[in-house]
Design an enzyme around this catalytic site. Sequence first.
Site, mmCIF file in Angstrom:
data_model
loop_
_atom_site.group_PDB
_atom_site.id
_atom_site.type_symbol
_atom_site.label_atom_id
_atom_site.label_comp_id
_atom_site.label_asym_id
_atom_site.label_seq_id
_atom_site.Cartn_x
_atom_site.Cartn_y
_atom_site.Cartn_z
ATOM 1 N N LYS A 23 0.847 -1.197 0.000
ATOM 2 C CA LYS A 23 0.000 0.000 0.000
ATOM 3 C C LYS A 23 0.878 1.240 0.000
ATOM 4 O O LYS A 23 2.060 1.174 0.392
ATOM 5 C CB LYS A 23 -0.947 0.037 1.201
ATOM 6 C CG LYS A 23 -0.292 -0.053 2.592
ATOM 7 C CD LYS A 23 0.238 1.250 3.148
ATOM 8 C CE LYS A 23 0.860 1.081 4.540
ATOM 9 N NZ LYS A 23 1.770 2.163 4.934
ATOM 10 N N SER A 114 2.489 -6.622 7.025
ATOM 11 C CA SER A 114 1.057 -6.615 7.379
ATOM 12 C C SER A 114 0.233 -7.291 6.299
ATOM 13 O O SER A 114 -0.727 -8.015 6.575
ATOM 14 C CB SER A 114 0.567 -5.174 7.543
ATOM 15 O OG SER A 114 1.295 -4.533 8.561
ATOM 16 N N ASP A 147 -2.212 -1.901 10.639
ATOM 17 C CA ASP A 147 -2.721 -1.783 9.274
ATOM 18 C C ASP A 147 -3.062 -3.134 8.634
ATOM 19 O O ASP A 147 -3.374 -3.209 7.451
ATOM 20 C CB ASP A 147 -1.792 -0.935 8.377
ATOM 21 C CG ASP A 147 -0.365 -1.433 8.384
ATOM 22 O OD1 ASP A 147 -0.113 -2.479 8.993
ATOM 23 O OD2 ASP A 147 0.492 -0.775 7.760
HETATM 24 O O1 C5P Z 1 0.528 -1.911 15.154
HETATM 25 P P1 C5P Z 1 1.939 -2.097 14.724
HETATM 26 O O2 C5P Z 1 2.553 -3.358 15.275
HETATM 27 O O3 C5P Z 1 2.156 -1.959 13.261
HETATM 28 O O4 C5P Z 1 2.724 -0.881 15.391
HETATM 29 C C1 C5P Z 1 4.113 -0.862 15.577
HETATM 30 C C2 C5P Z 1 4.428 0.276 16.538
HETATM 31 O O5 C5P Z 1 4.140 1.535 15.921
HETATM 32 C C3 C5P Z 1 3.608 0.269 17.804
HETATM 33 O O6 C5P Z 1 4.206 -0.499 18.805
HETATM 34 C C4 C5P Z 1 3.562 1.722 18.194
HETATM 35 O O7 C5P Z 1 4.762 2.097 18.815
HETATM 36 C C5 C5P Z 1 3.548 2.421 16.847
HETATM 37 N N1 C5P Z 1 2.187 2.797 16.397
HETATM 38 C C6 C5P Z 1 1.529 3.859 17.007
HETATM 39 N N2 C5P Z 1 0.285 4.230 16.583
HETATM 40 C C7 C5P Z 1 -0.309 3.585 15.556
HETATM 41 C C8 C5P Z 1 0.347 2.521 14.895
HETATM 42 C C9 C5P Z 1 1.593 2.146 15.351
HETATM 43 O O8 C5P Z 1 2.052 4.464 17.940
HETATM 44 N N3 C5P Z 1 -1.515 3.999 15.125
#
Ligand code: C5P
Length: 291
Positions: A23, A114, A147
């Site tokens: 994406k 993802s 995501d």
């Molecule tokens: O959800 P994901 O594992 O992709 O997120 C990785 C890191 O990115 C999270 O641990 C967080 O620190 C940060 N993050 C965030 N806010 C979001 C998505 C991700 O702070 N909306």
Amino acid sequence: MWVPKDSNFIVSSHVLSATAPAKINLGLNVLRKRTDGYHDLATVFHPIGWADTLTADHADTVRLTCTEATLPSGEDNLVVRAARLLKASFGVDRGAIMNLTKVLPHGAGLGGGSSDAATALQILCRLWRLDCTTTSLASLALDLGSDVPFFLRRCTAFAQGRGEMLSPLEDYRFPFSLAVVVNPVRISTAWAFRHVEVRETGRADLAEVVRTNDLDRWRRELTNDFEEPVFSKWPVLRRTKSALLRAGASFASLTGTGSGVYGVFESHKFAEDAVQEAAARGCATWCEAPS
Ligand code: C5P
């Protein structure tokens, strides 16, 4: 009953095969830090044709092979985590042998990991003939990453919350050529969120701006908040964005938390030339014409 998009699956003897597309983010605003440590954001996710491929066949245990040796293929891999999560949620006592043909660069803001995870959920639902509802799958997807739910739907969507509250942009068509350039720089999502400045007020309505397909408005209003911290730390990425604009892009931006940078072109020839030039500098690239 949730029915996976059949057009994404190819069945050859027992083996299922599906693509896991990347994406890009058309605008990305980080609005506020939440008490759970995540951030509320607003963005438009747009799927592109650059993709990994995942295959799955029946086996006694869950196993993954991967064409890229640097990726963990054990319990740390999101595909394996997706399989474990699905098995636990549905009480599945079978396994699967999966192969991931890794094409998408990681740490590039393209959502490759993802997308692989979402595709694993879908392909295994089908392999194990599980009765998954959209809601149950979306909730498992969110456990795997913010995501991941987007990649279950794969249509251009306005995203809010952590990135999981999705409003599809019905009938939206992206009528431009696209060039994506990924320098050999990997950025940790957590690092990027630690360094971004949040702002809640005075934000554009990204879904409305995208829908106009007015590239003058895109240049003014489709901002990615991660450009500031990321371009300061990796100036080569700022230069890549400038190079795309010089090559004729009417709009260019960092995607996600980077390091990928894309250019939106009205001339496909200019997009192809820009990609060729970046590939000659050692970047991973992707170019696509309007669909
Ligand atoms: O959800 P994901 O594992 O992709 O997120 C990785 C890191 O990115 C999270 O641990 C967080 O620190 C940060 N993050 C965030 N806010 C979001 C998505 C991700 O702070 N909306």
